[in-house]
Every structure is written in structure tokens, then in C-alpha cells.
Write a protein that holds these residues in place. Structure first.
Motif, PDB file in Angstrom:
ATOM      1  N   GLN A 196       0.822  -1.206   0.000  1.00 26.97           N
ATOM      2  CA  GLN A 196       0.000   0.000   0.000  1.00 26.97           C
ATOM      3  C   GLN A 196       0.862   1.265   0.000  1.00 26.97           C
ATOM      4  O   GLN A 196       0.496   2.282  -0.605  1.00 26.97           O
ATOM      5  CB  GLN A 196      -0.947  -0.007   1.198  1.00 26.97           C
ATOM      6  CG  GLN A 196      -2.043  -1.057   1.084  1.00 26.97           C
ATOM      7  CD  GLN A 196      -2.870  -1.181   2.355  1.00 26.97           C
ATOM      8  OE1 GLN A 196      -2.523  -0.617   3.401  1.00 26.97           O
ATOM      9  NE2 GLN A 196      -3.964  -1.926   2.277  1.00 26.97           N
TER      10      GLN A 196
ATOM     11  N   ARG B 174       7.663  11.087  -6.189  1.00 25.97           N
ATOM     12  CA  ARG B 174       7.439   9.642  -6.088  1.00 25.97           C
ATOM     13  C   ARG B 174       8.760   8.867  -6.029  1.00 25.97           C
ATOM     14  O   ARG B 174       8.951   7.990  -5.172  1.00 25.97           O
ATOM     15  CB  ARG B 174       6.613   9.190  -7.294  1.00 25.97           C
ATOM     16  CG  ARG B 174       6.193   7.698  -7.316  1.00 25.97           C
ATOM     17  CD  ARG B 174       7.243   6.755  -7.950  1.00 25.97           C
ATOM     18  NE  ARG B 174       7.750   7.208  -9.205  1.00 25.97           N
ATOM     19  CZ  ARG B 174       7.204   6.938 -10.393  1.00 25.97           C
ATOM     20  NH1 ARG B 174       6.105   6.231 -10.464  1.00 25.97           N
ATOM     21  NH2 ARG B 174       7.778   7.374 -11.501  1.00 25.97           N
TER      22      ARG B 174
ATOM     23  N   ALA C 109       0.656   3.986  -2.933  1.00 26.39           N
ATOM     24  CA  ALA C 109       0.407   5.404  -2.638  1.00 26.39           C
ATOM     25  C   ALA C 109       1.460   6.280  -3.298  1.00 26.39           C
ATOM     26  O   ALA C 109       1.154   7.354  -3.834  1.00 26.39           O
ATOM     27  CB  ALA C 109       0.386   5.628  -1.128  1.00 26.39           C
TER      28      ALA C 109
ATOM     29  N   SER D 263       0.899   6.504  -7.052  1.00 22.09           N
ATOM     30  CA  SER D 263      -0.247   7.320  -7.449  1.00 22.09           C
ATOM     31  C   SER D 263       0.155   8.770  -7.707  1.00 22.09           C
ATOM     32  O   SER D 263      -0.543   9.490  -8.423  1.00 22.09           O
ATOM     33  CB  SER D 263      -1.339   7.261  -6.377  1.00 22.09           C
ATOM     34  OG  SER D 263      -0.950   7.961  -5.209  1.00 22.09           O
ATOM     35  N   LEU D 264       1.282   9.202  -7.138  1.00 29.73           N
ATOM     36  CA  LEU D 264       1.738  10.574  -7.352  1.00 29.73           C
ATOM     37  C   LEU D 264       2.068  10.836  -8.818  1.00 29.73           C
ATOM     38  O   LEU D 264       1.877  11.943  -9.316  1.00 29.73           O
ATOM     39  CB  LEU D 264       2.976  10.858  -6.490  1.00 29.73           C
ATOM     40  CG  LEU D 264       2.786  10.787  -4.977  1.00 29.73           C
ATOM     41  CD1 LEU D 264       4.108  11.050  -4.278  1.00 29.73           C
ATOM     42  CD2 LEU D 264       1.739  11.777  -4.519  1.00 29.73           C
TER      43      LEU D 264
ATOM     44  N   ALA E 156      -4.431  11.962  -2.749  1.00 29.27           N
ATOM     45  CA  ALA E 156      -3.364  11.017  -3.066  1.00 29.27           C
ATOM     46  C   ALA E 156      -2.022  11.509  -2.534  1.00 29.27           C
ATOM     47  O   ALA E 156      -1.233  10.736  -1.972  1.00 29.27           O
ATOM     48  CB  ALA E 156      -3.286  10.807  -4.574  1.00 29.27           C
TER      49      ALA E 156
ATOM     50  N   GLU F 281      -2.012  11.164   1.308  1.00 28.39           N
ATOM     51  CA  GLU F 281      -1.792   9.785   1.757  1.00 28.39           C
ATOM     52  C   GLU F 281      -0.336   9.379   1.601  1.00 28.39           C
ATOM     53  O   GLU F 281       0.252   8.754   2.494  1.00 28.39           O
ATOM     54  CB  GLU F 281      -2.677   8.813   0.977  1.00 28.39           C
ATOM     55  CG  GLU F 281      -2.483   7.370   1.448  1.00 28.39           C
ATOM     56  CD  GLU F 281      -3.297   6.353   0.669  1.00 28.39           C
ATOM     57  OE1 GLU F 281      -3.230   5.152   1.024  1.00 28.39           O
ATOM     58  OE2 GLU F 281      -3.986   6.743  -0.289  1.00 28.39           O
ATOM     59  N   ALA F 282       0.274   9.742   0.482  1.00 27.23           N
ATOM     60  CA  ALA F 282       1.680   9.393   0.258  1.00 27.23           C
ATOM     61  C   ALA F 282       2.579  10.048   1.307  1.00 27.23           C
ATOM     62  O   ALA F 282       3.490   9.398   1.853  1.00 27.23           O
ATOM     63  CB  ALA F 282       2.109   9.816  -1.145  1.00 27.23           C
TER      64      ALA F 282
ATOM     65  N   ALA G 149      -2.021   9.928 -10.699  1.00 24.26           N
ATOM     66  CA  ALA G 149      -3.231  10.697 -10.370  1.00 24.26           C
ATOM     67  C   ALA G 149      -2.984  11.522  -9.115  1.00 24.26           C
ATOM     68  O   ALA G 149      -3.468  11.189  -8.029  1.00 24.26           O
ATOM     69  CB  ALA G 149      -4.414   9.750 -10.163  1.00 24.26           C
ATOM     70  N   PRO G 150      -2.236  12.607  -9.244  1.00 29.99           N
ATOM     71  CA  PRO G 150      -1.809  13.377  -8.057  1.00 29.99           C
ATOM     72  C   PRO G 150      -2.886  14.319  -7.503  1.00 29.99           C
ATOM     73  O   PRO G 150      -2.741  15.539  -7.533  1.00 29.99           O
ATOM     74  CB  PRO G 150      -0.608  14.147  -8.575  1.00 29.99           C
ATOM     75  CG  PRO G 150      -0.924  14.389 -10.015  1.00 29.99           C
ATOM     76  CD  PRO G 150      -1.655  13.162 -10.473  1.00 29.99           C
ATOM     77  N   SER G 151      -3.973  13.758  -7.005  1.00 32.83           N
ATOM     78  CA  SER G 151      -4.971  14.580  -6.330  1.00 32.83           C
ATOM     79  C   SER G 151      -4.445  14.981  -4.957  1.00 32.83           C
ATOM     80  O   SER G 151      -3.444  14.433  -4.474  1.00 32.83           O
ATOM     81  CB  SER G 151      -6.274  13.795  -6.159  1.00 32.83           C
ATOM     82  OG  SER G 151      -6.073  12.691  -5.299  1.00 32.83           O
TER      83      SER G 151
END
Length: 248
Positions: A42, A160, A46, A49-50, A58, A61-62, A53-55
Motif C-alpha cells: 500500500q 514519487r 500510494a 499514485s503521485l 493522493a 496519503e503518500a 493521479a496526483p490529487s
């Protein structure tokens, strides 16, 4: 006086108890191993995801996971080179509770120079989309460059990559910056990563020994460009070794 049958019964009960304990320990060990492996997966998901889809959720969380693992300092996250030459960098910081009355986590992009001097900062408020905050950041960068356009892919991929590299070994954390493809900048100096041998040099040693640049650069496995970039950063940063951590 105990009879043989009572002794045998006691022995059987003890054996049964020990077997039960062993089974429970095995089950606990298996469960712990499974959950730790799941958490690691996980973490990496996470971080990945950067780049995809860097919302705000996201990124948050990272960063939370990175802080929890000790990969970064919450008040000084990884930074990425965003300009031509070694002039302008963007650092991402995370504050778990900047306002004790409201409790909103804060994500801040800090525009800084090579030596870590802060030029501007852009806070990612909860009502801002990734487009909104990147436009604000891009405008901030243009104020300190020849109107260079922010490469959003490079920024998020760089964050990332720094978190992934920091997760590979304790010597690579807390991480500040990567000088791809071989050297990472940490709180105390530089350390190699990737397929090269694990090799560490403290910033203090780099500054004290004028021959260290050539000493390391002459090694057959060293990527010279990556090493020279790391050497420049390590010698320029003004907070290495002697800057105290902030008080909480």
C-alpha cells in the motif's frame, strides 16, 4: 501419591496446551507477516499514485505514509529540480496539524534555491484542484526564472521516486533530493542507490576534504554526472549537520 495414569494425563494436558500455544503463535506470526506485506504494498501504491493521479488526497496519503515510515521529515519533504541548471527547486512539506482548532492537514509546495533558501510557498488548500495549485506554483516559479514552464510530470514523478528510493534502505532517509540515476541527498549527506554498491559520504566530510569529489568520482562504478550533481547540492545546502531540528 500420583499414579501413572494421573501423570500421563497431566503430561497430555501440558502437551496439548503447548501445541495450542504453538498454533496460536504461528497464526499470529502469519497474520503479522501478511499485514506488514500488505502495508508495504500500500505504501508503494500510494507513492506510485503521485505519478499517475496526483490529487490532494493522493499526495496527502503518500506524505502521511512517508512520515510514518521515517522516509521524510514532515516539515521538510523531498524536493525536485524544476528549472534549467541547478537554480530552482520545489519542495513538498506536510504539516499534520497546522491549526489545532481546525485540524486540517496542510500540504505546502516551497520554491527554493540550491542552498535551500526559500523564495515562495504555495499552500494546497482543500478547495483547490491539482490544476489550480499547479498554476499558482507555476506562476511562482516564473517569478524567479526566465518564465520557465513548470513540468508537472517531472515534479510529481520526482517526489514519487524520492519516496521509493528512501523506502529501500535506512541510510537513504530522511530523504531530501535525488540526483538520478545514482545518488540521493539525505539529512546528513549523500548515499548511492540503485544497482551500485551502498556508499555513504557525510556532508561534513565532503566540505572538510577537498579531494573527496575526485576520490568518489574516480570509482569505476560511479556515474560521474550524478555524483557531481549530488556533490554540488551537498556542499551548497546550508542546513546540513549543524542546523537544529525545529521544536514542537
Amino acid at each position: 501419591m500420583e499414579t501413572k495414569s494421573s501423570v500421563d494425563a497431566l503430561t497430555e494436558r501440558v502437551t496439548t496446551f503447548e501445541q495450542g500455544v504453538e498454533r496460536r503463535i504461528d497464526e499470529v506470526a502469519a497474520a503479522v507477516s501478511s499485514r506488514l506485506a500488505q502495508e508495504s504494498d500500500q505504501d508503494l501504491a500510494a507513492f506510485d499514485s503521485l505519478a499517475g493521479a496526483p490529487s490532494r488526497a493522493a499526495v496527502l496519503e503518500a506524505l502521511v505514509r512517508a512520515v510514518d515510515m521515517g522516509l521524510i521529515r514532515p516539515w521538510r519533504g523531498p524536493r525536485v529540480l524544476v528549472s534549467e541548471g541547478f537554480s530552482i527547486f520545489v519542495r513538498v512539506d506536510y504539516d499534520e496539524d497546522p491549526d489545532p482548532f481546525h485540524g486540517e492537514e496542510e500540504i505546502t509546495f516551497v520554491v527554493e534555491e540550491l542552498d535551500g533558501s526559500q523564495l515562495e510557498s504555495v499552500t494546497w488548500d482543500t478547495d483547490l484542484s491539482v490544476d489550480d495549485v499547479m498554476v499558482r506554483l507555476g506562476r511562482a516559479i516564473q517569478r524567479h526564472t526566465s518564465r520557465e514552464v513548470l513540468d508537472v510530470r517531472t515534479l510529481f514523478a520526482g517526489i514519487r521516486d524520492a519516496l521509493v528510493v528512501a523506502s529501500t534502505h535506512p541510510s537513504r532517509r530522511p530523504i531530501l533530493q535525488l540526483c538520478p540515476p545514482q545518488w540521493a541527498i539525505t539529512d546528513t549527506g549523500v548515499v548511492s542507490y540503485g544497482k551500485s554498491p551502498l556508499y555513504e559520504v557525510s556532508a561534513r566530510k565532503l566540505r572538510a576534504d577537498s579531494h573527496m569529489e575526485n576520490h568518489v568520482g574516480a570509482k569505476t562504478w560511479v556515474d560521474r554526472d550524478s555524483w557531481e550533481g549530488a556533490y554540488v547540492v551537498a556542499c551548497a545546502l546550508d542546513w546540513f549537520d549543524d542546523k537544529p531540528e525545529p521544536a514542537f
